[in-house]
Scaffold this motif. Sequence first.
Motif, PDB file in Angstrom:
ATOM      1  N   ALA A 503       0.911  -1.037   0.085  1.00 23.65           N
ATOM      2  CA  ALA A 503      -0.064  -0.115  -0.083  1.00 23.65           C
ATOM      3  C   ALA A 503       0.829   1.211   0.012  1.00 23.65           C
ATOM      4  O   ALA A 503       0.556   2.189  -0.598  1.00 23.65           O
ATOM      5  CB  ALA A 503      -1.129  -0.051   1.313  1.00 23.65           C
ATOM      6  N   ARG A 507       1.218   4.422  -2.631  1.00 25.29           N
ATOM      7  CA  ARG A 507       1.000   5.582  -2.204  1.00 25.29           C
ATOM      8  C   ARG A 507       2.108   6.735  -3.213  1.00 25.29           C
ATOM      9  O   ARG A 507       1.778   7.715  -3.240  1.00 25.29           O
ATOM     10  CB  ARG A 507       0.990   5.762  -0.929  1.00 25.29           C
ATOM     11  CG  ARG A 507      -0.519   5.360  -0.158  1.00 25.29           C
ATOM     12  CD  ARG A 507      -0.686   5.958   1.264  1.00 25.29           C
ATOM     13  NE  ARG A 507       0.717   5.564   1.988  1.00 25.29           N
ATOM     14  CZ  ARG A 507       0.373   4.347   2.878  1.00 25.29           C
ATOM     15  NH1 ARG A 507      -0.816   3.741   2.624  1.00 25.29           N
ATOM     16  NH2 ARG A 507       1.328   3.899   3.690  1.00 25.29           N
ATOM     17  N   GLN A 539      -8.000  -0.904   0.210  1.00 23.28           N
ATOM     18  CA  GLN A 539      -6.995   0.306   0.195  1.00 23.28           C
ATOM     19  C   GLN A 539      -5.899  -0.095  -0.769  1.00 23.28           C
ATOM     20  O   GLN A 539      -5.302   0.636  -1.458  1.00 23.28           O
ATOM     21  CB  GLN A 539      -6.277   0.708   1.757  1.00 23.28           C
ATOM     22  CG  GLN A 539      -5.617   1.788   1.535  1.00 23.28           C
ATOM     23  CD  GLN A 539      -5.140   2.272   2.727  1.00 23.28           C
ATOM     24  OE1 GLN A 539      -3.934   1.994   3.083  1.00 23.28           O
ATOM     25  NE2 GLN A 539      -5.885   2.818   3.801  1.00 23.28           N
ATOM     26  N   LEU A 564     -13.211   2.045  -4.430  1.00 24.68           N
ATOM     27  CA  LEU A 564     -13.401   3.139  -3.530  1.00 24.68           C
ATOM     28  C   LEU A 564     -14.772   3.143  -2.782  1.00 24.68           C
ATOM     29  O   LEU A 564     -14.983   3.654  -1.935  1.00 24.68           O
ATOM     30  CB  LEU A 564     -13.080   4.629  -3.800  1.00 24.68           C
ATOM     31  CG  LEU A 564     -11.593   4.809  -3.989  1.00 24.68           C
ATOM     32  CD1 LEU A 564     -11.311   6.287  -4.402  1.00 24.68           C
ATOM     33  CD2 LEU A 564     -10.845   4.819  -2.890  1.00 24.68           C
ATOM     34  N   LEU A 567     -14.713   1.573   0.755  1.00 23.74           N
ATOM     35  CA  LEU A 567     -14.000   2.307   1.495  1.00 23.74           C
ATOM     36  C   LEU A 567     -14.644   3.637   1.849  1.00 23.74           C
ATOM     37  O   LEU A 567     -14.430   3.878   3.127  1.00 23.74           O
ATOM     38  CB  LEU A 567     -12.443   2.678   0.866  1.00 23.74           C
ATOM     39  CG  LEU A 567     -11.780   3.515   1.404  1.00 23.74           C
ATOM     40  CD1 LEU A 567     -10.232   3.039   0.999  1.00 23.74           C
ATOM     41  CD2 LEU A 567     -11.717   4.844   1.404  1.00 23.74           C
ATOM     42  N   ASP A 579      -4.005   4.638   8.325  1.00 26.58           N
ATOM     43  CA  ASP A 579      -4.920   4.214   7.207  1.00 26.58           C
ATOM     44  C   ASP A 579      -6.066   5.450   6.718  1.00 26.58           C
ATOM     45  O   ASP A 579      -6.284   5.276   5.514  1.00 26.58           O
ATOM     46  CB  ASP A 579      -5.691   3.100   7.963  1.00 26.58           C
ATOM     47  CG  ASP A 579      -4.881   1.784   7.761  1.00 26.58           C
ATOM     48  OD1 ASP A 579      -3.920   1.668   7.062  1.00 26.58           O
ATOM     49  OD2 ASP A 579      -5.241   0.674   8.522  1.00 26.58           O
ATOM     50  N   ASP A 583      -6.890   6.666   3.157  1.00 26.60           N
ATOM     51  CA  ASP A 583      -8.367   6.709   2.579  1.00 26.60           C
ATOM     52  C   ASP A 583      -8.954   8.290   1.975  1.00 26.60           C
ATOM     53  O   ASP A 583      -9.299   8.004   1.225  1.00 26.60           O
ATOM     54  CB  ASP A 583      -9.239   6.126   3.718  1.00 26.60           C
ATOM     55  CG  ASP A 583      -8.991   4.692   4.124  1.00 26.60           C
ATOM     56  OD1 ASP A 583      -8.161   4.160   3.426  1.00 26.60           O
ATOM     57  OD2 ASP A 583      -9.715   4.177   5.050  1.00 26.60           O
TER      58      ASP A 583
END
Length: 937
Positions: A503, A507, A539, A564, A567, A579, A583
């Motif tokens: 993750a 990012r 995610q 998404l 989420l 997290d 998000d």
Amino acid sequence: MIRSAAVMQQALPGRQSETDAIVDLLEDARRGHSRALVLRGPAGIGKSALLEWTAQLFTAAATARVFHVRGIESEVELPYAALHMLFGGWTAEIDSLPRAQAGALHAALGSPEKDAPVSTASRDRLLVGLGVLALLSGIPESGPLLCIVDDAQWLDEASAAALSFAARRLGTEGIIMLFAVRDHENSHIGSDLPELRLAPLTREDARELLLERAPKLQAATLHRVIDVADGNPLALIELCTLVSDSDEVDFAGDDPVLAPGPVSDRIEKTFGDRIRALPEETRPILLTAAAEEAGGLTTLAAAAKELGCSLAGLEAAEQARLIDVSGNVVVFRHPLIRRVMYRQAPLVRRLATHQALARVLTSDEYADRRAWHLAAGTAGTSAEVSAALESAADRAQKLGAYRTSAVAYERAASFATEDRARARLLTSSAQAMLVTGRLDTAQRLAARSMLLSSDSRARAESAVVRAQVEFARSSISDACRTLLDAAAPLVRSHPQVAQTMLAAVFRWLIYAPDPVMIKMAEPVADTIAAELGSEASVQLTAGKHAALVSAGHLDAAAPLVRALAPLSKRPIQTDSTEDELADIMLLLVVEDARKALPRALELLRSCREKGMTGLLPEVLYRVALAQLCLGAFRQSKAAAAEALAVADAIGSPLVAMRLFEVLAVHAAVTGDEQECRDLSNRCAASTGEHDEPQYTAYALCTLDMGYGRYESAISRTEIGTGPFHGLLYLRLAPNHIEAAMRLGRRSEAAERLTHYLQWASALADNPAVTAVAYRCRALVADDNDAKDLWLAAIEFHGKEERPFEYARTLLLYGEWLRHMRRRTDARESLRSALARFEQLGAHPWADRTRMGLRACGVTVFGGNGNVVTPVELTAQEATVTRLAVEGLADREIAVRLFLSPRTVAYHLSNSYRKLGVSSRMGLTQVIAQGVRRDGLA
């Protein structure tokens, strides 16, 4: 004036310019201004003497107060040791502070706290620094305050950070903070504080000092002492004492005291000779005092009993003018004496002394001291010593003293008896060093840990540190590869750990797309998702698709939106801030500010409540970005300004860079060209040479669009200076399409429109994006087809009004109506656009709209026809004023902006005067009237 005839007559030889500078500081304090100054120079140059002279001068003023603390070399690894000496008995004063600050200070000082706040507050060093500032600023009610910090090179890192923070944030409290720092010593005092370097005395000044001490000194001896001392006051005094006390110094021969070399070596030689001349029974107890410099006589007596000596031995050291017994503490006359005493003792004696001190320091209060004495008294490995140091490191980390904890973890590793334990402790040390920004050290420790690690999980933890160091150095591809290589072996055995690492990879790739790296990471991410299930890997999957879009794969936009969906519906994770931050950022990637903003505001509320100040820049950045997207410009600018103040206080250049971008967009919309370019330059400077100037492309493009510089605007959208960035490409598309059409380049606009519509189609549930898509289609369409497209754009703007984009659509629609000779309809659309632009303070856009209205036959004189005199507020005044209008009290504003309440009151009084009001209600009325005033619009 703060002057005393008696003190001024005691002026220090050769220090006229220095004493004049300090007198000026004290005069500033009397007038209510605060200053900080670092006195720097080699050992013996006279820093402490100048501080003592300053204290005497200051106390000559009846209402002045002086606080004094000294760094102690043996306490440099004890968190908040110096603050404990300064504020240890201030329980009532600390209790009067805001709850989070009080809790942090109580925890730092180890004192009981009333109604203690959430424990995370105690880990936030910023709150400790803010508490120190509040404590100091609350003192000078009837006069100025002087805070002296001597031997600041030996302050523990946590205390130094808190005192430096307070020194940097001084304003109008009437406080002077003086730090004395020795050359060539590691110091945690901020290098950004003003410095005054003490130079060696001239021969004439040295002569004056010597004759004052020994008026009968023979001329030849006097000149030889001056030659040898080389302008060092301590060397002059000690050599003078040596000459007076002994006939054995051969000033014409080869006495070692006079041998070539640094002056400090000569001083140490004289101290060493005096120590060796002490009785044998004196040296063991003097060594004990040197090993436990802050220890009271009770501790020294207990250790002496273990070592077979007694306090009686100290008498000879007092007579030799090596120490003073002040109250219950033994104080060496100069730190060099303590250092010489310790260094010249045999190793066996030093080990035995530390072991004895460890045996007598059994109270929990002294657990850290005991751990370090055990380490200093042990040769070889020891599980007991390693465990004691690890516990000390854990305690330091809970207090936010990360450098101290890193040193303790590394030292604990050196005593560990197994490689697995060494690797774990080295990784902990590397993680703590990373927090302090010491990237080279963190990387070295992580590399050592990896060499000792035998299992993939432990190696992965070290790899995370290495990757974060590479990311901080802008080597993003290297950082991603490091994490990817470490995560791959964990996919089956530790899928959750591997997911966290992947993750992070995605990012980073969103902001620095690398198609090769994305292709390598995709199959690993898919395997993890299969292991954990789709719900647990939301995610990760969303991050993968966002990275693909960023790399130009617009076919990943629809899967990104679908990923998404669950989420955005799940509860806000205030207990899992990392997290939740991720998000919120993913929601902003798909321009869903409606869902992102409430989550960001709730996370902000939680961070404030828990005192998690270190996270505020990241959270406030997301708040500012969401508000900017929604067109809440004033609120967005205030959030960005607050975030920048916190980022500056804690040193977060990467967050600051993104905040410069947000503020640059504000400047672009309002037409402040100089401010926009300055912020863009600051943003580029903070990214480093490896980053491309993409971050402010949107701001500069918007600025050009506002002033009708369409060729320049299109050049901003051609982001060919670095790796292709799909998200930036999409963000710039509406500007490119409009600029191309105004220049008559329809085919160019149509090509860009095709890509943007693919993105807008994936975001079909977002009315604001759909509205802009219809506007772009209307611009490119033939006149016969454009009407329905313009109406559709306006309809979707009505479903989610984002004022700036809505106003742009109304402006363009009005211009199209005028082109179609529908002047009445055009006037209505342009008037609506003008009202929105004026409310936003979008001056160049409002001017363009007025031109359109004049072309329609409407006479327009200016914003609502009012003549407004601009009022120049400083950035700090504007920020304080905004928060005051929001209803925050002075103390609450002080907490938000890391200022003292007195400085907040000072800025507010300036705002009252400049805005022509006399109260907070007056400020509120000024804002409510919608008056355009620089700094508040």
